[in-house]
Design an enzyme around this catalytic site. Structure first.
Site, PDB file in Angstrom:
ATOM      1  N   SER A 261      41.453  36.998  43.301  1.00  0.00           N
ATOM      2  CA  SER A 261      40.754  37.314  44.551  1.00  0.00           C
ATOM      3  C   SER A 261      41.079  36.228  45.560  1.00  0.00           C
ATOM      4  O   SER A 261      41.794  35.270  45.259  1.00  0.00           O
ATOM      5  CB  SER A 261      39.249  37.380  44.318  1.00  0.00           C
ATOM      6  OG  SER A 261      38.738  36.063  44.198  1.00  0.00           O
ATOM      7  N   LYS A 262      40.497  36.378  46.742  1.00  0.00           N
ATOM      8  CA  LYS A 262      40.747  35.424  47.818  1.00  0.00           C
ATOM      9  C   LYS A 262      40.424  33.991  47.388  1.00  0.00           C
ATOM     10  O   LYS A 262      41.011  33.051  47.902  1.00  0.00           O
ATOM     11  CB  LYS A 262      39.872  35.769  49.024  1.00  0.00           C
ATOM     12  CG  LYS A 262      40.449  36.890  49.854  1.00  0.00           C
ATOM     13  CD  LYS A 262      39.800  36.897  51.230  1.00  0.00           C
ATOM     14  CE  LYS A 262      40.007  38.235  51.894  1.00  0.00           C
ATOM     15  NZ  LYS A 262      38.777  38.966  52.140  1.00  0.00           N
ATOM     16  N   ARG A 263      39.465  33.848  46.473  1.00  0.00           N
ATOM     17  CA  ARG A 263      39.099  32.502  46.007  1.00  0.00           C
ATOM     18  C   ARG A 263      40.316  31.760  45.462  1.00  0.00           C
ATOM     19  O   ARG A 263      40.361  30.539  45.443  1.00  0.00           O
ATOM     20  CB  ARG A 263      38.039  32.591  44.897  1.00  0.00           C
ATOM     21  CG  ARG A 263      36.655  32.938  45.375  1.00  0.00           C
ATOM     22  CD  ARG A 263      35.682  32.960  44.231  1.00  0.00           C
ATOM     23  NE  ARG A 263      36.033  33.974  43.219  1.00  0.00           N
ATOM     24  CZ  ARG A 263      36.489  33.704  42.016  1.00  0.00           C
ATOM     25  NH1 ARG A 263      36.633  32.468  41.615  1.00  0.00           N
ATOM     26  NH2 ARG A 263      36.802  34.677  41.186  1.00  0.00           N
ATOM     27  N   HIS A 264      41.293  32.507  44.982  1.00  0.00           N
ATOM     28  CA  HIS A 264      42.472  31.865  44.386  1.00  0.00           C
ATOM     29  C   HIS A 264      43.545  31.551  45.415  1.00  0.00           C
ATOM     30  O   HIS A 264      44.624  31.102  45.064  1.00  0.00           O
ATOM     31  CB  HIS A 264      43.062  32.761  43.295  1.00  0.00           C
ATOM     32  CG  HIS A 264      42.118  33.012  42.165  1.00  0.00           C
ATOM     33  ND1 HIS A 264      41.402  34.187  42.039  1.00  0.00           N
ATOM     34  CD2 HIS A 264      41.750  32.232  41.130  1.00  0.00           C
ATOM     35  CE1 HIS A 264      40.639  34.119  40.960  1.00  0.00           C
ATOM     36  NE2 HIS A 264      40.829  32.946  40.394  1.00  0.00           N
ATOM     37  N   GLY A 265      43.266  31.790  46.688  1.00  0.00           N
ATOM     38  CA  GLY A 265      44.283  31.539  47.728  1.00  0.00           C
ATOM     39  C   GLY A 265      44.810  32.859  48.249  1.00  0.00           C
ATOM     40  O   GLY A 265      44.173  33.903  48.100  1.00  0.00           O
TER      41      GLY A 265
END
Ligand code: GLU
Length: 532
Positions: A261-265
């Site tokens: 997800s976006k949390r991973h970049g």
């Protein structure tokens, strides 16, 4: 009549069916790619279908972004919204007549029914079920409504949905090419909605009608849709369509093993394009997210991937997105590019970074012969895009810079850091390097001597440049390195660079002399920072 909507034996037709509600992400791009590869490998047809049944969340911007992303990756479709084809239209919002006529057929055949339950009735139903500790599910109360009662409600204009009549007992089974056999108890599946009260179809319904009418032979998609599949299988059966083959692709996880997800970049494909990844490298990397050739080989050109791909080698285990590996693959693809292509790409990045045309002119003292650099293929400047002609004069020098940098240049996004000093005086200087190498009066006078020697040099070619520096070191009674290190920091701001004599040659006489003198002044200045 019914066989009209059955896929033909041995004809591969696959589809990518994005909802235009956001960016084309890594997961979607991987799904699109596997469909594309499967189609190309099997001389099949790759369909792009836009699933815009969620009117509130679908946007034109997202639609265009998805198409742009797919084109950038080279995933050209054979049938789709912009090119049409025999089973169009390829946008769901333009297919409502078909959804309604098929829903009417289900109503007539008793496989679907109209449900007039209001939102508050449904809420109360759910609350009661939860209070009894049951899983919430539509209880089928509108199934029993008589034809007359339905007519009355319709005449009064009562809002309603159309629900599927799910068999209450038995099992729904299907085989997945990747994951094997599945069986779901029908009691767990509810009377799901086919047509919403606004007249729009739901995903589960529209996808079945479209896949069947578009003669899709293989449904290849993310495994988040496995739980939808039994409902869809029941619909195929009720509508009298022949089932396609299903292949559900493994989930993609981030490095911490949670769903990517976006949390991973960055997860949007556009972001990687903007970071100057090569599209073929991206395709190569995406292909490995859930598929392997033989567990060993990892580098593939696009063409080789088409040859190598098979659904049999798609893994049922989740794949882990690994940026380091993606960068490695990108670097390997960059290495394989022919010089003219590297030149084109690097010049694009330089231009974008505002480094081309260069901030200063460099006149190389002798015509540059690209064969000067070992291993260089003859460069054809005439293959360069016409738009680049404005700085065409710079291209032979740039070609040499690229050659001289060699494998130091792995990622296009490093272009400014690795070659900025050839194009502007406003390049990054490593403060530690300046402090270490340019902080004594002695260095200052040596660099001044070197500047003078270079100023007096008639031919500023690599051999003469090297000879001059080594000759000066001899005269000064010092090791060449004692001149080379400060010279490198003076010219590039760094302690590492490609062959320093090439750097000097390609920076040209005027710029070299200017930077050496500026560094000499800094080194000799009483305020120069001291080595601790
Ligand atoms: N529109 C659905 C999605 O974006 C398509 C799922 C499918 O391929 O059936 O997830």
């Amino acid at each position: 009549m019914m066989d009209i909507v059955a896929p033909q034996e041995n004809v591969v037709r696959v589809r990518f069916a994005p909802s235009p509600t956001g960016h084309l992400h890594v997961g979607g791009a991987r799904t699109a790619l596997y469909n594309y590869l499967y189609a190309r490998k099997n001389n099949g047809i790759f369909v792009l279908r836009i699933e815009d049944t969620d009117a509130a969340r679908s946007t034109r911007e997202s639609y265009e972004g998805i198409l742009r992303g797919m084109r950038w990756l080279g995933l050209e479709w054979d049938e789709g919204p912009d090119i049409d084809g025999p089973y169009g239209p390829y946008v769901q919002s333009a297919r409502s007549v078909l959804y309604h006529s098929e829903a009417d057929r289900l109503l007539r055949e008793g496989a679907a029914y109209r449900c007039f339950c209001t939102a508050s009735e449904l809420d109360a139903m759910r609350a009661a079920q939860e209070a009894r500790g049951e899983a919430p599910k539509y209880d089928g109360r509108c199934r029993a409504r008589s034809a007359g009662a339905v007519e009355e409600k319709l005449a009064a204009g009562a809002p309603h949905v159309i629900r599927f009549m799910m068999p209450s007992g038995g099992e729904t089974r299907f085989r997945d090419v990747v994951r094997g056999d599945f069986a779901f108890g029908n009691a767990e599946l509810d009377d799901f909605v086919l047509i919403k009260s606004d007249g729009r179809p739901t995903y589960n319904y529209a996808v079945v009608v479209d896949d069947a009418h578009m003669r899709i032979s293989h449904v290849i998609r993310g495994d988040d849709h496995i739980s939808n599949t039994p409902r869809q299988v029941r619909l195929y059966d009720a509508l009298g369509y022949r089932l396609p083959k299903f292949a559900h692709l493994p989930m993609i996880l981030g490095a911490d093993k949670t769903r990517l997800s976006k949390r991973h970049g960055a997860t949007a494909i556009d972001a990687y394009r903007d970071l100057h990844y090569l599209s073929d490298a991206m395709v190569n990397y995406l292909a490995l997210l859930g598929w392997s050739f033989d567990g060993k080989r990892e580098l593939f050109t696009f063409k080789a991937l088409i040859e190598a791909f098979s659904l049999k080698r798609v893994s049922s285990n989740p794949a882990v997105f690994d940026t380091g590996k993606m960068e490695w693959i990108n670097a390997e693809h960059f290495k394989m590019l022919p010089p003219a292509e590297k030149l084109e790409l690097v010049s694009e990045v330089l231009e974008e970074e505002g480094l081309l045309p260069p901030a200063f002119e460099v006149d190389l003292s002798r015509p540059v012969d690209l064969k000067l650099v070992a291993g260089t293929e003859p460069l054809r400047v005439d293959t360069i895009d016409a738009a680049k002609k404005s700085f065409a004069r710079e291209l032979p020098r740039l070609a040499l810079i690229i050659e001289v940098l060699g494998n130091r240049l792995k990622l296009l996004r490093d272009v400014r850091e690795l070659m900025g000093y050839f194009y502007t005086d406003d390049f990054h200087r490593d403060e530690n390097a300046v402090r270490r190498h340019l902080a004594s009066k002695e260095t200052g006078s040596r660099l001044d001597a070197l500047a003078l020697a270079y100023e007096n040099l008639q031919y500023f070619d690599r051999a003469s440049v090297e000879e001059t520096l080594r000759g000066l070191a001899d005269r000064l009674g010092i090791e060449s390195g004692e001149l080379i290190h400060p010279c490198r920091v003076a010219l590039t701001g760094k302690t590492v660079s490609p062959d320093i004599f090439w750097v000097i040659t390609l920076l040209g006489k005027a710029k070299t002399v200017e930077r050496l003198r500026a560094a000499a002044a800094t080194a000799a200045a009483p305020t120069a920072p001291k080595d601790e």
